[in-house]
Design a protein around this motif. Structure first.
Motif, PDB file in Angstrom:
ATOM      1  N   LEU A 118      92.199 -55.308  73.296  1.00  0.00           N
ATOM      2  CA  LEU A 118      92.701 -53.454  72.270  1.00  0.00           C
ATOM      3  C   LEU A 118      92.128 -53.630  71.156  1.00  0.00           C
ATOM      4  CD1 LEU A 118      95.755 -52.838  74.643  1.00  0.00           C
ATOM      5  CD2 LEU A 118      93.350 -51.638  75.116  1.00  0.00           C
ATOM      6  N   LYS A 119      92.266 -54.473  69.992  1.00  0.00           N
ATOM      7  CA  LYS A 119      92.011 -54.150  69.117  1.00  0.00           C
ATOM      8  C   LYS A 119      90.583 -54.668  68.908  1.00  0.00           C
ATOM      9  CE  LYS A 119      96.942 -56.107  66.770  1.00  0.00           C
ATOM     10  NZ  LYS A 119      97.281 -56.701  66.339  1.00  0.00           N
ATOM     11  N   TYR A 120      89.559 -55.508  69.227  1.00  0.00           N
ATOM     12  CA  TYR A 120      88.759 -55.752  69.275  1.00  0.00           C
ATOM     13  C   TYR A 120      87.929 -54.363  70.004  1.00  0.00           C
ATOM     14  CZ  TYR A 120      84.349 -57.497  70.431  1.00  0.00           C
ATOM     15  OH  TYR A 120      82.998 -57.097  70.653  1.00  0.00           O
ATOM     16  N   ASN A 121      88.691 -53.435  70.515  1.00  0.00           N
ATOM     17  CA  ASN A 121      87.336 -52.973  71.112  1.00  0.00           C
ATOM     18  C   ASN A 121      87.724 -51.202  69.755  1.00  0.00           C
ATOM     19  OD1 ASN A 121      86.950 -53.471  74.221  1.00  0.00           O
ATOM     20  ND2 ASN A 121      88.708 -52.753  74.750  1.00  0.00           N
ATOM     21  N   GLN A 122      88.989 -51.392  69.269  1.00  0.00           N
ATOM     22  CA  GLN A 122      88.995 -50.274  68.172  1.00  0.00           C
ATOM     23  C   GLN A 122      87.683 -50.674  67.139  1.00  0.00           C
ATOM     24  OE1 GLN A 122      93.324 -50.146  67.747  1.00  0.00           O
ATOM     25  NE2 GLN A 122      93.389 -49.244  68.977  1.00  0.00           N
ATOM     26  N   ASN A 123      88.217 -52.184  66.080  1.00  0.00           N
ATOM     27  CA  ASN A 123      86.855 -52.741  65.756  1.00  0.00           C
ATOM     28  C   ASN A 123      86.781 -53.826  66.035  1.00  0.00           C
ATOM     29  OD1 ASN A 123      88.438 -50.587  63.805  1.00  0.00           O
ATOM     30  ND2 ASN A 123      89.803 -52.308  63.505  1.00  0.00           N
TER      31      ASN A 123
END
Length: 125
Positions: A118-123
């Motif tokens: 999820l963090k990867y998809n945000q940044n």
């Protein structure tokens, strides 16, 4: 040819449409209760559309997860520990997302795993 205004419909047409013997055509005031609405307009149609979407998305996910020797059967439960979601994002992005709990037991470890993709998809890197 129009079959309105007092002109009876042929017998085979009345039977096919389940019309009264008078031969009058159904009007907006006489809806046929056996006819279902279109796919988007009824509860059954909406459920069928949603089932088809889930089946299609599951097949798409499995197409990618096959590269990691994994598969999902139930989208609601199989991503629960975060491992399959993490691997899916790694396969699609062609990037490694780092360390994660490979055998999560606690809810905290599972949430930790879920947060990585999820963090990867945000940044994205």
């Amino acid at each position: 040819l129009s079959w309105g205004a007092g002109r009876p419909l042929p017998e085979h047409t009345r039977q096919a449409r389940r019309l009264p013997s008078s031969g009058t055509a159904p009007t907006a005031a006489m809806p046929d209760e056996n006819v279902t609405e279109g796919l988007s307009g009824s509860k059954d149609g909406e459920a069928a559309r949603q089932k088809m979407q889930i089946k299609s998305f599951t097949a798409w996910v499995n197409l990618h997860l096959k590269q990691a020797g994994m598969a999902v059967e139930n989208l609601k439960t199989d991503f629960g520990d975060g491992i399959k979601l993490l691997r899916l994002v790694e396969i699609i992005s062609e990037e490694e997302l780092g360390k994660y709990n490979q055998n999560p037991v606690s809810k905290f470890q599972k949430v930790e795993n879920l947060n990585i993709p999820l963090k990867y998809n945000q940044n994205p890197v």
